[in-house]
Motif scaffolding. Structure first.
Motif, PDB file in Angstrom:
ATOM      1  N   ILE A  54       0.853  -1.184   0.000  1.00  0.00           N
ATOM      2  CA  ILE A  54       0.000   0.000   0.000  1.00  0.00           C
ATOM      3  C   ILE A  54       0.894   1.240   0.000  1.00  0.00           C
ATOM      4  O   ILE A  54       1.895   1.304   0.709  1.00  0.00           O
ATOM      5  N   SER A  55       0.513   2.242  -0.773  1.00  0.00           N
ATOM      6  CA  SER A  55       1.241   3.510  -0.824  1.00  0.00           C
ATOM      7  C   SER A  55       0.259   4.660  -0.629  1.00  0.00           C
ATOM      8  O   SER A  55      -0.947   4.488  -0.786  1.00  0.00           O
ATOM      9  N   ASN A  56       0.798   5.807  -0.293  1.00  0.00           N
ATOM     10  CA  ASN A  56       0.007   7.032  -0.165  1.00  0.00           C
ATOM     11  C   ASN A  56       0.698   8.144  -0.939  1.00  0.00           C
ATOM     12  O   ASN A  56       1.913   8.119  -1.123  1.00  0.00           O
ATOM     13  N   VAL A  57      -0.082   9.123  -1.354  1.00  0.00           N
ATOM     14  CA  VAL A  57       0.485  10.338  -1.927  1.00  0.00           C
ATOM     15  C   VAL A  57       0.571  11.338  -0.785  1.00  0.00           C
ATOM     16  O   VAL A  57      -0.443  11.712  -0.204  1.00  0.00           O
ATOM     17  N   GLU A  58       1.789  11.719  -0.442  1.00  0.00           N
ATOM     18  CA  GLU A  58       2.001  12.667   0.647  1.00  0.00           C
ATOM     19  C   GLU A  58       2.570  13.954   0.077  1.00  0.00           C
ATOM     20  O   GLU A  58       3.371  13.940  -0.851  1.00  0.00           O
ATOM     21  N   ILE A  59       2.142  15.060   0.678  1.00  0.00           N
ATOM     22  CA  ILE A  59       2.587  16.383   0.239  1.00  0.00           C
ATOM     23  C   ILE A  59       3.235  17.073   1.431  1.00  0.00           C
ATOM     24  O   ILE A  59       2.651  17.133   2.514  1.00  0.00           O
ATOM     25  N   ASP A  60       4.436  17.573   1.227  1.00  0.00           N
ATOM     26  CA  ASP A  60       5.155  18.274   2.281  1.00  0.00           C
ATOM     27  C   ASP A  60       4.619  19.709   2.362  1.00  0.00           C
ATOM     28  O   ASP A  60       4.846  20.515   1.471  1.00  0.00           O
ATOM     29  N   PHE A  61       3.894  19.992   3.450  1.00  0.00           N
ATOM     30  CA  PHE A  61       3.305  21.316   3.611  1.00  0.00           C
ATOM     31  C   PHE A  61       4.152  22.245   4.478  1.00  0.00           C
ATOM     32  O   PHE A  61       3.681  23.304   4.881  1.00  0.00           O
ATOM     33  N   ALA A  62       5.396  21.876   4.745  1.00  0.00           N
ATOM     34  CA  ALA A  62       6.274  22.735   5.536  1.00  0.00           C
ATOM     35  C   ALA A  62       6.518  24.044   4.777  1.00  0.00           C
ATOM     36  O   ALA A  62       6.933  24.027   3.620  1.00  0.00           O
ATOM     37  N   ASN A  63       6.227  25.148   5.405  1.00  0.00           N
ATOM     38  CA  ASN A  63       6.390  26.495   4.818  1.00  0.00           C
ATOM     39  C   ASN A  63       5.643  26.656   3.505  1.00  0.00           C
ATOM     40  O   ASN A  63       6.014  27.465   2.661  1.00  0.00           O
ATOM     41  N   PHE A  64       4.586  25.882   3.330  1.00  0.00           N
ATOM     42  CA  PHE A  64       3.851  25.881   2.068  1.00  0.00           C
ATOM     43  C   PHE A  64       3.216  27.240   1.787  1.00  0.00           C
ATOM     44  O   PHE A  64       3.350  27.786   0.687  1.00  0.00           O
ATOM     45  N   ASP A  65       2.516  27.786   2.779  1.00  0.00           N
ATOM     46  CA  ASP A  65       1.796  29.043   2.566  1.00  0.00           C
ATOM     47  C   ASP A  65       2.755  30.194   2.275  1.00  0.00           C
ATOM     48  O   ASP A  65       2.512  30.995   1.374  1.00  0.00           O
ATOM     49  N   ALA A  66       3.856  30.257   3.014  1.00  0.00           N
ATOM     50  CA  ALA A  66       4.835  31.329   2.781  1.00  0.00           C
ATOM     51  C   ALA A  66       5.449  31.209   1.394  1.00  0.00           C
ATOM     52  O   ALA A  66       5.630  32.212   0.688  1.00  0.00           O
ATOM     53  N   GLU A  67       5.770  29.986   0.981  1.00  0.00           N
ATOM     54  CA  GLU A  67       6.355  29.766  -0.346  1.00  0.00           C
ATOM     55  C   GLU A  67       5.352  30.100  -1.447  1.00  0.00           C
ATOM     56  O   GLU A  67       5.700  30.707  -2.463  1.00  0.00           O
ATOM     57  N   LYS A  68       4.092  29.711  -1.234  1.00  0.00           N
ATOM     58  CA  LYS A  68       3.049  30.009  -2.220  1.00  0.00           C
ATOM     59  C   LYS A  68       2.899  31.524  -2.379  1.00  0.00           C
ATOM     60  O   LYS A  68       2.845  32.044  -3.498  1.00  0.00           O
ATOM     61  N   THR A  69       2.857  32.237  -1.270  1.00  0.00           N
ATOM     62  CA  THR A  69       2.705  33.697  -1.317  1.00  0.00           C
ATOM     63  C   THR A  69       3.902  34.343  -2.009  1.00  0.00           C
ATOM     64  O   THR A  69       3.742  35.248  -2.833  1.00  0.00           O
ATOM     65  N   ARG A  70       5.117  33.865  -1.684  1.00  0.00           N
ATOM     66  CA  ARG A  70       6.318  34.422  -2.308  1.00  0.00           C
ATOM     67  C   ARG A  70       6.308  34.209  -3.824  1.00  0.00           C
ATOM     68  O   ARG A  70       6.566  35.134  -4.603  1.00  0.00           O
ATOM     69  N   CYS A  71       5.966  33.000  -4.255  1.00  0.00           N
ATOM     70  CA  CYS A  71       5.912  32.706  -5.695  1.00  0.00           C
ATOM     71  C   CYS A  71       4.821  33.520  -6.388  1.00  0.00           C
ATOM     72  O   CYS A  71       5.021  34.018  -7.502  1.00  0.00           O
ATOM     73  N   ALA A  72       3.668  33.651  -5.728  1.00  0.00           N
ATOM     74  CA  ALA A  72       2.561  34.419  -6.310  1.00  0.00           C
ATOM     75  C   ALA A  72       2.938  35.893  -6.440  1.00  0.00           C
ATOM     76  O   ALA A  72       2.631  36.535  -7.457  1.00  0.00           O
ATOM     77  N   GLU A  73       3.604  36.429  -5.432  1.00  0.00           N
ATOM     78  CA  GLU A  73       4.028  37.837  -5.490  1.00  0.00           C
ATOM     79  C   GLU A  73       5.018  38.067  -6.618  1.00  0.00           C
ATOM     80  O   GLU A  73       4.937  39.071  -7.340  1.00  0.00           O
ATOM     81  N   GLN A  74       5.970  37.142  -6.775  1.00  0.00           N
ATOM     82  CA  GLN A  74       6.941  37.277  -7.867  1.00  0.00           C
ATOM     83  C   GLN A  74       6.251  37.244  -9.226  1.00  0.00           C
ATOM     84  O   GLN A  74       6.567  38.045 -10.110  1.00  0.00           O
ATOM     85  N   ALA A  75       5.326  36.312  -9.396  1.00  0.00           N
ATOM     86  CA  ALA A  75       4.611  36.213 -10.674  1.00  0.00           C
ATOM     87  C   ALA A  75       3.776  37.467 -10.923  1.00  0.00           C
ATOM     88  O   ALA A  75       3.776  38.001 -12.042  1.00  0.00           O
ATOM     89  N   TYR A  76       3.075  37.928  -9.901  1.00  0.00           N
ATOM     90  CA  TYR A  76       2.227  39.111 -10.038  1.00  0.00           C
ATOM     91  C   TYR A  76       3.067  40.336 -10.395  1.00  0.00           C
ATOM     92  O   TYR A  76       2.733  41.078 -11.324  1.00  0.00           O
ATOM     93  N   ASP A  77       4.169  40.546  -9.671  1.00  0.00           N
ATOM     94  CA  ASP A  77       5.038  41.692  -9.958  1.00  0.00           C
ATOM     95  C   ASP A  77       5.611  41.610 -11.365  1.00  0.00           C
ATOM     96  O   ASP A  77       5.650  42.612 -12.098  1.00  0.00           O
TER      97      ASP A  77
END
Length: 166
Positions: A54-77
């Motif tokens: 049996i396997s699972n799909v796991e997602i590392d959510f460490a610092n996820f929100d901060a990284e998402k915001t940083r990437c979104a800001e860069q793209a927007y700018d």
């Protein structure tokens, strides 16, 4: 939501919905991070060596929100700055971002689907194997019981015959 009208360096007039652009940048960054961080991880169980794999799909959510915001800001700018130079290329970039967002979403869904399918297949093969083994065990059990019954009948009948003889 407000629309902003502007002209680029080529004097083409454009309308831009800033909140919509910001939301697209956030969705894009979110989908991209999910795609990058999703890993297939085998489940560790005490019966793993004989049981289904049996396997699972796991997602590392460490610092996820901060990284998402940083990437979104860069793209927007980057998109707002580029829109002042050439609105047509920004429009094409937005179409490409939307296509990539859809791709990231499909890849994650496909990974989850593949893991679920593999898990189900592994469980089914183990159920079939152990179901067959259980059937064989029932035949052995029933056969042994029949042999025991016949042996006991023969043994007790012989004893009964010996005690009833004159």
């Amino acid at each position: 939501m407000t629309w902003m009208k502007f002209a680029d360096a080529r004097r083409q007039e454009w309308f831009l919905q800033q909140e919509g652009l910001w939301l697209l940048c956030q969705q894009y960054a979110y989908a991209q991070l999910l795609d990058e961080r999703a890993r297939v991880v085998p489940e560790k169980t005490p019966w793993y060596s004989i049981g289904p794999h049996i396997s699972n799909v796991e997602i590392d959510f460490a610092n996820f929100d901060a990284e998402k915001t940083r990437c979104a800001e860069q793209a927007y700018d980057g998109l707002t700055r580029a829109s002042l130079e050439d609105g047509t290329s920004v429009f094409n970039q937005l179409i490409q971002m939307k296509d990539e967002l859809d791709l990231y979403t499909r890849r994650l869904a496909a990974k989850k689907h593949r893991v679920a399918r593999d898990n189900a297949s592994s469980m089914e093969s183990h159920v079939n194997f152990f179901g067959g083994a259980a059937t064989v065990a029932r035949y052995v059990r029933d056969g042994a019981a029949a042999v025991l019954l016949v042996t006991a009948s023969v043994a007790t009948a012989g004893t009964a015959a010996a005690t009833n003889s004159p």
